[in-house]
Motif scaffolding. Sequence first.
Motif, short mmCIF file in Angstrom:
data_model
loop_
_atom_site.label_atom_id
_atom_site.label_comp_id
_atom_site.label_asym_id
_atom_site.label_seq_id
_atom_site.Cartn_x
_atom_site.Cartn_y
_atom_site.Cartn_z
N VAL A 1 -7.80 -4.25 -23.13
CA VAL A 1 -7.34 -4.30 -21.74
C VAL A 1 -7.12 -2.89 -21.20
O VAL A 1 -7.45 -2.59 -20.05
N LEU A 2 -6.55 -2.01 -22.02
CA LEU A 2 -6.33 -0.63 -21.58
C LEU A 2 -7.67 0.05 -21.27
O LEU A 2 -7.79 0.75 -20.26
N ALA A 3 -8.66 -0.17 -22.12
CA ALA A 3 -9.97 0.44 -21.89
C ALA A 3 -10.58 -0.09 -20.61
O ALA A 3 -11.15 0.67 -19.81
N GLU A 4 -10.45 -1.39 -20.38
CA GLU A 4 -11.01 -1.98 -19.17
C GLU A 4 -10.32 -1.44 -17.92
O GLU A 4 -10.95 -1.23 -16.88
N ALA A 5 -9.00 -1.20 -18.03
CA ALA A 5 -8.23 -0.73 -16.88
C ALA A 5 -8.32 0.77 -16.67
O ALA A 5 -7.88 1.28 -15.63
N GLY A 6 -8.85 1.49 -17.65
CA GLY A 6 -8.90 2.94 -17.56
C GLY A 6 -7.55 3.60 -17.81
O GLY A 6 -7.29 4.70 -17.31
N VAL A 7 -6.71 2.93 -18.59
CA VAL A 7 -5.39 3.47 -18.94
C VAL A 7 -5.53 4.29 -20.21
O VAL A 7 -6.03 3.81 -21.22
N GLU A 8 -5.05 5.53 -20.16
CA GLU A 8 -5.30 6.47 -21.25
C GLU A 8 -4.39 6.27 -22.44
O GLU A 8 -4.81 6.36 -23.60
N TYR A 9 -3.10 5.99 -22.19
CA TYR A 9 -2.11 5.80 -23.25
C TYR A 9 -1.23 4.60 -22.92
O TYR A 9 -1.04 4.25 -21.75
N ALA A 10 -0.66 4.01 -23.98
CA ALA A 10 0.35 2.98 -23.80
C ALA A 10 1.42 3.15 -24.85
O ALA A 10 1.11 3.34 -26.04
N MET A 11 2.68 3.12 -24.43
CA MET A 11 3.76 3.11 -25.41
C MET A 11 3.98 1.66 -25.84
O MET A 11 4.05 0.75 -25.01
N VAL A 12 4.07 1.46 -27.16
CA VAL A 12 4.15 0.11 -27.72
C VAL A 12 5.44 -0.07 -28.49
O VAL A 12 5.92 0.85 -29.15
N PHE A 13 6.00 -1.28 -28.39
CA PHE A 13 7.24 -1.56 -29.10
C PHE A 13 7.42 -3.06 -29.27
O PHE A 13 6.67 -3.88 -28.70
N SER A 14 8.44 -3.42 -30.04
CA SER A 14 8.82 -4.81 -30.25
C SER A 14 10.27 -4.81 -30.68
O SER A 14 10.65 -4.07 -31.60
N ALA A 15 11.11 -5.61 -30.04
CA ALA A 15 12.54 -5.60 -30.33
C ALA A 15 12.86 -6.47 -31.54
O ALA A 15 12.32 -7.58 -31.68
N ALA A 16 13.74 -5.98 -32.41
CA ALA A 16 14.16 -6.73 -33.59
C ALA A 16 15.21 -7.76 -33.19
O ALA A 16 16.29 -7.40 -32.71
N THR A 17 14.91 -9.05 -33.40
CA THR A 17 15.89 -10.08 -33.06
C THR A 17 16.93 -10.29 -34.15
O THR A 17 17.95 -10.94 -33.92
N THR A 18 16.66 -9.73 -35.34
CA THR A 18 17.64 -9.70 -36.42
C THR A 18 17.61 -8.31 -37.07
O THR A 18 16.60 -7.60 -36.97
N ALA A 19 18.68 -7.95 -37.73
CA ALA A 19 18.71 -6.66 -38.41
C ALA A 19 17.63 -6.58 -39.48
O ALA A 19 17.08 -5.50 -39.74
N HIS A 20 17.32 -7.70 -40.07
CA HIS A 20 16.33 -7.74 -41.16
C HIS A 20 14.94 -7.32 -40.68
O HIS A 20 14.12 -6.85 -41.47
N GLN A 21 14.67 -7.49 -39.39
CA GLN A 21 13.34 -7.20 -38.87
C GLN A 21 13.09 -5.73 -38.57
O GLN A 21 11.94 -5.33 -38.37
N VAL A 22 14.14 -4.93 -38.51
CA VAL A 22 14.01 -3.55 -38.02
C VAL A 22 12.93 -2.78 -38.77
O VAL A 22 12.01 -2.21 -38.17
N GLU A 23 13.02 -2.74 -40.08
CA GLU A 23 12.11 -1.91 -40.85
C GLU A 23 10.68 -2.45 -40.83
O GLU A 23 9.72 -1.67 -40.73
#
Length: 269
Positions: free
Chosen positions: A45-67
Amino acid sequence: MRVIDMHTHIFPDKVAEKATVATAQYFDLPEPPNHHGKVQELADVLAEAGVEYAMVFSAATTAHQVESIHRFIYEQCRKYPQFIPCGTLHAEYENYREELKWLRDHGIHGVKIHPEFQHFALDDARLFPMFEEMERTDMFLICHMGDPRVDVSGPKHLLPVATTFPKLRCIAAHLGNWGDWDMEKIRPLTRLDNVYTDISSSFSYVEDKRPLYDILYAYDPTHIFYGSDYPIWCPKKELAKALALGLEQGLLEDILFNNFARFYHYKEL
């Protein structure tokens, strides 16, 4: 015109669709998710839109998921150089000093907090030692801001963080208060030197956009970033909408690329 989409969520393929649909249902959005949050899908999608960079993330819903989330984000950013990595923390996570060091050692300099899904307030006292360590080591915080139905994020919860840690650069997503764009609630944030914002899930979400322009112009013009909130919204469509906002050309170019490129001083973009 160069573009950085600094607000995107990615998930492992096996859980991506479920996580994205759950998010859309939680926020009762006016249309189904545009995408599913899969890594290759975002790259396409980024390539199609001509977007050069994207910052990516995902929030940990439990402490166990952080790492495990951090290792996932790191590996995807190794594969896709157009991705800028961002980590996460959880109020119950105890190994934060060592993990924040791991993040920095692996080129990850920011942390995303999403209080609604993580089930703690943005100004939860358990987070303050983590914010202190982030401030000390020049890391930044990006947080989902606002939900009229619950009281865990939004301006009054970010203000104690941003004022207690004046050197901690805080990105107040969604113009600072998603779903409740009351100027008088948001105005105190706009006056703080260490508070930034993005336009994700804002102009696209409302029919009457006039109040949002007042909020946008209240912020320091160098402190405003472009974000699509992929996969809920489509980066190509959101970019087209940003281009149609009628902003002065210099401000538009700063929002789309220059402001975040300066903010993200850890490497040249």
